[in-house]
Design an enzyme around this catalytic site. Structure first.
Site, PDB file in Angstrom:
ATOM      1  CD  GLU A  90      -6.339  40.041 -12.452  1.00  0.00           C
ATOM      2  OE1 GLU A  90      -5.886  38.722 -13.129  1.00  0.00           O
ATOM      3  OE2 GLU A  90      -6.816  39.614 -11.287  1.00  0.00           O
ATOM      4  NE  ARG A 137       6.685  18.537  -0.189  1.00  0.00           N
ATOM      5  CZ  ARG A 137       5.255  19.070   0.289  1.00  0.00           C
ATOM      6  NH1 ARG A 137       5.275  19.602   1.602  1.00  0.00           N
ATOM      7  NH2 ARG A 137       4.032  19.338  -0.149  1.00  0.00           N
ATOM      8  CG  ASP A 155       9.804  18.505   5.664  1.00  0.00           C
ATOM      9  OD1 ASP A 155       9.731  20.054   5.616  1.00  0.00           O
ATOM     10  OD2 ASP A 155      10.099  18.250   6.699  1.00  0.00           O
ATOM     11  CE  LYS A 213      -8.821  37.870  -8.781  1.00  0.00           C
ATOM     12  NZ  LYS A 213      -7.532  38.221  -9.966  1.00  0.00           N
ATOM     13  CG  HIS A 251       2.909  41.050 -10.214  1.00  0.00           C
ATOM     14  ND1 HIS A 251       2.213  40.901  -9.630  1.00  0.00           N
ATOM     15  CD2 HIS A 251       2.930  41.399 -11.392  1.00  0.00           C
ATOM     16  CE1 HIS A 251       1.186  40.518 -10.082  1.00  0.00           C
ATOM     17  NE2 HIS A 251       1.493  40.738 -11.779  1.00  0.00           N
ATOM     18  CG  HIS A 297      -1.238  44.603  -7.425  1.00  0.00           C
ATOM     19  ND1 HIS A 297      -0.323  44.005  -7.808  1.00  0.00           N
ATOM     20  CD2 HIS A 297      -1.745  43.048  -8.251  1.00  0.00           C
ATOM     21  CE1 HIS A 297       0.395  42.891  -7.637  1.00  0.00           C
ATOM     22  NE2 HIS A 297      -1.404  42.044  -7.498  1.00  0.00           N
TER      23      HIS A 297
HETATM   24  C1  BG6 Z   1      -1.897  38.926  -8.808  1.00  0.00           C
HETATM   25  C2  BG6 Z   1      -2.634  38.304  -7.820  1.00  0.00           C
HETATM   26  O1  BG6 Z   1      -0.582  39.549  -7.115  1.00  0.00           O
HETATM   27  O2  BG6 Z   1      -2.428  39.546  -9.903  1.00  0.00           O
HETATM   28  C3  BG6 Z   1      -3.821  37.384  -9.078  1.00  0.00           C
HETATM   29  O3  BG6 Z   1      -2.624  37.556  -6.745  1.00  0.00           O
HETATM   30  C4  BG6 Z   1      -3.730  38.675 -10.103  1.00  0.00           C
HETATM   31  O4  BG6 Z   1      -4.999  37.541  -8.463  1.00  0.00           O
HETATM   32  C5  BG6 Z   1      -2.945  38.823 -10.416  1.00  0.00           C
HETATM   33  O5  BG6 Z   1      -4.042  37.445 -11.312  1.00  0.00           O
HETATM   34  C6  BG6 Z   1      -2.744  39.815 -11.618  1.00  0.00           C
HETATM   35  O6  BG6 Z   1      -1.286  39.986 -12.151  1.00  0.00           O
HETATM   36  P1  BG6 Z   1      -1.220  40.578 -13.609  1.00  0.00           P
HETATM   37  O7  BG6 Z   1       0.719  40.734 -14.221  1.00  0.00           O
HETATM   38  O8  BG6 Z   1      -1.501  39.525 -14.902  1.00  0.00           O
HETATM   39  O9  BG6 Z   1      -1.931  42.092 -14.208  1.00  0.00           O
END
Ligand code: BG6
Length: 488
Positions: free
Chosen positions: A210, A46, A88, A334, A172, A234
């Protein structure tokens, strides 16, 4: 299919995801020669910005986040494709600004890297400006909702303007090389394909650890928690790929139909079994990789009473023929000691032990799939220790057959998941994207767990940053006389 020219419109181009992942990934695709030369990349935000300012901003991001020195030739070709439009996004009447920037002869791909709350506005704005046609594709980032009901609201809003075959929901993890390799391992190798059920497999472990905390995203994360942030999407997607029946082919719906069946077979977890099946944790201060880090409740902006979980471990069962009696243990958190995602398939023991003299119990074979880092596949096998012995007894040793991607595919760079997924969208292939019914099925299973946690009123169990989670997670396995396989 090949990559055709498109107008790739990046809504939220100034946001975190676009800056860290999407723009660097597009740049890498350019470098690999996979973006059609007539493709345009159109950033939307925007802010008032000239094209020169936008190009400078993109350059800065790529230099910062691509992890390598800028290649001048690639940058020249890439920057010539860039365009910028100020919209916007909440003002659905302001989308007319697009008209002069897009070309109906190219397929339009709209990537919504914005908060999901405005997906509906964006779709409506495009519709009102008469830009939508049947060839257009829309890419949705997670989180798609917060629970089943809110995901329906968002999906309905988008469905008012787009058909399901135009909608690409990103998870992803489905773009990660090693996750895709699950399909190859399972279905291109009879060794695995024929040993992939309750007759041969004792249990499965999926660990996604992580070392990072919540990285300044307290506001988002505290509303979500590890269950919604990682498990709903995931981990359940990984589980579905491990557990699904062989699809008839690799077409989008063949694969997604099979994944959906797995999600439908998940045994419900609710207040009756929540205490046996799940562990939730929250990190306290500690040391990760030698560095002192604050606890979750001491992070900037933290609400000190938060009961949000940063760790989940669970025992998941599938009520279907193939997996009867085979638990899937999941854990993700985490601030674990290290970043490591692994799947371990633990096979059943041999019916009879010939080697009692060296092993009272033969250790089971294990297939470990290392998703990240050090991508690879490893099988533990029992092997005779070479050498002469004066008796008929054999000296055995547990050994590893180890396929390391970096050693075996030395000349191949492992692409970021987003590169793969962006390419698939440009090619119009939906196989690696999540269908609406999968999202909904996953949410309804997860909703019941979260409800049970909420009604139990039990706070998450503390665990020190830099450890593998609360001890209850070890107990969850120990009750079944099993244990977590240490990350290799
Ligand atoms: C994301 C989460 O979808 O995936 C994050 O929102 C997380 O919290 C991340 O850190 C982990 O992805 P990757 O590819 O680093 O394992």
């Amino acid at each position: 299919s090949t990559v055709k020219p498109c107008d790739f419109v990046l809504f939220g181009t100034k946001g975190d995801l676009a800056r860290r992942k999407l723009l660097p990934s597009l740049y890498q695709l350019e470098k690999t020669g996979l973006i059609h030369q007539d493709t345009r990349i159109i950033g939307v935000a925007r802010n008032e910005m000239s094209l020169d300012e936008y190009v400078a901003l993109v350059k800065e991001n790529i230099e910062k986040f691509s992890g390598e020195a800028l290649c001048q030739d690639t940058w020249q070709q890439f920057s010539a494709k860039l365009d910028y439009v100020k919209v916007d996004m909440k003002d659905t009447a302001s989308y007319g600004a697009f008209k002069e920037h897009v070309d109906a002869s190219r397929t339009m791909v709209c990537y919504l890297a914005t908060p999901p709350a405005i997906y509906g506005d964006i779709c409506k704005g495009l519709y009102q400006a008469d830009i939508i046609d049947a060839s257009m594709r829309v890419v949705l980032e997670k989180p798609i909702g917060h629970d089943f009901a809110s995901s329906q609201v968002i999906n309905d809003q988008v469905a008012e303007y787009f058909n399901e075959n135009q909608i690409y929901r990103i998870d992803h993890y489905l773009g990660k090389e090693t996750v895709l390799n699950l399909i190859a391992l399972r279905f291109a190798n009879s060794l695995f394909a024929t040993n992939w059920d309750h007759n041969c497999i004792d249990h499965v472990q999926i660990s996604v650890a992580e070392s990072v905390g919540i990285e300044g995203r307290w506001g988002y994360f505290d509303e979500a928690g590890q269950m919604r942030d990682m498990v709903q999407n995931h981990l359940l997607q990984i589980l579905s790929l491990i557990a699904m029946e062989p699809p008839t082919d690799l077409n989008a719906d063949s694969i997604r139909d099979e994944k959906l069946k797995v999600l439908k077979a998940l045994r419900p977890i609710n207040s009756h079994n929540i205490a046996d099946k799940t562990v939730r944790g929250q990190y306290t201060s500690g040391f990760v990789k030698g560095e002192e880090v604050p606890g979750y409740l001491e992070e900037p902006d933290a609400n000190q009473k938060s009961g949000t979980e940063t760790f989940v471990a669970m025992k998941v069962e599938l009520d279907n023929w193939r997996w009867a009696g085979v638990p899937f243990y999941l854990r993700t958190g985490k601030r674990m000691p290290t970043k490591s995602s692994e799947i371990v398939i633990v096979f059943k023991p041999q019916p009879h032990n010939l080697f009692k003299e060296s092993f009272k119990e033969l250790p089971p074979n294990k297939l470990t799939i290392r998703l990240q880092p050090d991508e690879g596949v490893e099988v533990t096998v029992m092997n005779k220790v070479p050498g002469l012995t004066g008796s008929s007894a054999m000296d055995l040793q547990k050994t590893k057959l180890n396929l390391s991607f970096s050693e075996t595919f030395q000349d191949e760079r492992i692409a970021d998941a987003y590169e793969k997924l962006l390419l698939e969208v440009m090619m119009g292939n939906q196989a690696l994207f999540v269908r609406r019914d999968e999202v909904e099925q996953a949410w309804s299973w997860v909703d019941s767990i979260i409800e049970a946690w909420e009604s139990s009123n039990e706070p998450p169990e503390p665990y020190q940053a830099g450890t593998w989670g609360p001890v209850a997670s070890i107990a969850l396995m120990a009750r079944d006389e099993r244990n977590w396989v240490e990350s290799s």
